[in-house]
Design an enzyme around this catalytic site. Sequence first.
Site, PDB file in Angstrom:
ATOM      1  CG  MET B   1      -1.799  -1.238   1.291  1.00  0.00           C
ATOM      2  SD  MET B   1      -2.964  -1.392  -0.102  1.00  0.00           S
ATOM      3  CE  MET B   1      -4.448  -0.743   0.632  1.00  0.00           C
ATOM      4  CB  CYS B   2       0.776   4.300  -1.276  1.00  0.00           C
ATOM      5  SG  CYS B   2       0.944   3.175  -2.669  1.00  0.00           S
ATOM      6  CD  GLU B   3       1.643   6.028   5.766  1.00  0.00           C
ATOM      7  OE1 GLU B   3       1.441   7.186   6.191  1.00  0.00           O
ATOM      8  OE2 GLU B   3       2.032   5.088   6.478  1.00  0.00           O
ATOM      9  CB  ILE B  78       5.711   7.596   0.547  1.00  0.00           C
ATOM     10  CG1 ILE B  78       4.736   7.390   1.707  1.00  0.00           C
ATOM     11  CG2 ILE B  78       6.544   8.855   0.762  1.00  0.00           C
ATOM     12  CD1 ILE B  78       5.439   7.206   3.042  1.00  0.00           C
ATOM     13  CG  ASN B 108      -3.658   4.220   0.703  1.00  0.00           C
ATOM     14  OD1 ASN B 108      -4.523   4.369   1.558  1.00  0.00           O
ATOM     15  ND2 ASN B 108      -2.895   3.144   0.639  1.00  0.00           N
TER      16      ASN B 108
END
Lengths: 259, 259
Positions: B1-3, B78, B108
């Site tokens: 996953m991402c932020e 990110i 995300n």
Amino acid sequence: MCELLGMSANVPTDICFSFKGLRERGGRTGPHRDGWGVAFYQNKGVCTFKDPMPSHESEVARLVSDYPIKSTAVVAHIRQANRGRVGLENTHPFSRELWGRYWTYAHNGQLKDHQSLPTARFTPVGTTDSERAFCFLLSELDKHYPTKPKSRRQAFSFIRKKADILRQMGVFNMLLSDGEYLLAYCTTKLHWITRRAPFGIARLSDIDVDIDFTRETTPNDVVTVIATEPLTCNEQWHKMSPGQWQLFYRGEAIGPNKE
Amino acid sequence: MCELLGMSANVPTDICFSFKGLRERGGRTGPHRDGWGVAFYQNKGVCTFKDPMPSHESEVARLVSDYPIKSTAVVAHIRQANRGRVGLENTHPFSRELWGRYWTYAHNGQLKDHQSLPTARFTPVGTTDSERAFCFLLSELDKHYPTKPKSRRQAFSFIRKKADILRQMGVFNMLLSDGEYLLAYCTTKLHWITRRAPFGIARLSDIDVDIDFTRETTPNDVVTVIATEPLTCNEQWHKMSPGQWQLFYRGEAIGPNKE
């Protein structure tokens, strides 16, 4: 007016050396204080650093001149504003997506009656003649090729013909890239140089900096740099003539007139 | 996953403090090592720094966390790759121009069957589900409003409805801005906080850094920060619920549910 800088290379190459020279012209050795920008391609991706501050004073430009970002195609610009206020929206280079590719462009010159240029799918965000000309070129391209043409070289040839229209409206020196090809179009001033083995030492004109390319390259590297004015004082650059254009692909000049 | 990280402010404000916290999660306090990016708006212009390196190790990210770039709208990301290789073309945020404005987006989550999403005028350059969803949203917007609608707020409301379709396909936490408005859409995890006078001291969760906002602001400043996980450990953040969205304009939450 403004100054242009472009690079086309067959291997990912940084532009620190050339950008170091250009950066000086943005407020120290040149009057181009109204912003600067540089777009780096990595494969189909592009990252554009830009700043409406003078490049000579910009902290971001300092990073770009010191930190080696490897790329196979670069389009850069330092600005001396004539049309359009100083601001990020008017800072070159400009980018748009067409056919699943990012197209990036920078312009040196000034166009009369630019408001009359038709644009369709692509709309300017800022107020420069430059961005409007870019939107005109891409809108024409999109109208002529509703779907991606088989040959992108053909698309660049089409752009070159449309640039001939812009040339009638004033000064139109331009760099335009899709990340693989890079088109240089000259109406007053543009120079280029292709570096390949055997490499040598180059010396910047605007600041006391040398580079020994033998240490930075492999024997197969081919790197072309395009600039409004030659950036080095000890190398022979090709001077383009008014109306001349040159297409580059992976570092090599591929037309109309090869080296 | 991402932020995700976003900012909306009524005066040009830098994001150094929040980005410093986020940057740590890109390789040190978090696993999001597959690239990072941040887009800064100044009026209608936008500048996007991005890099497929971990933000914690990136020299460019270091600059962004130390050098105050003033902006009224920011979209940052990110990445921990799931769909699409690690590379600049797959690094968020993504931008496109529509109606003479740059639209910038970061995602995300993960979407099933994203290849089935129709896109028209906007074509993905990379291979992520995220960029395809963005091209879908803008293509739908363009189809529904062939010319610029009078109310951009209405346009964001339309986007939100289309986001409800994407929500059916998986996890879809998103930030999307046109430089004035910023839409936060949550399906699993998203938090936000609005800071206004009287300002206090904030402390980052991921690194030992404090800021005294009374020294950095004027009494009229209103600044909202949106993040996947709260970035500070001594403030109360709003937690968004699955399916909830929030539109911000110049720092203020303007709907559907105000503070």
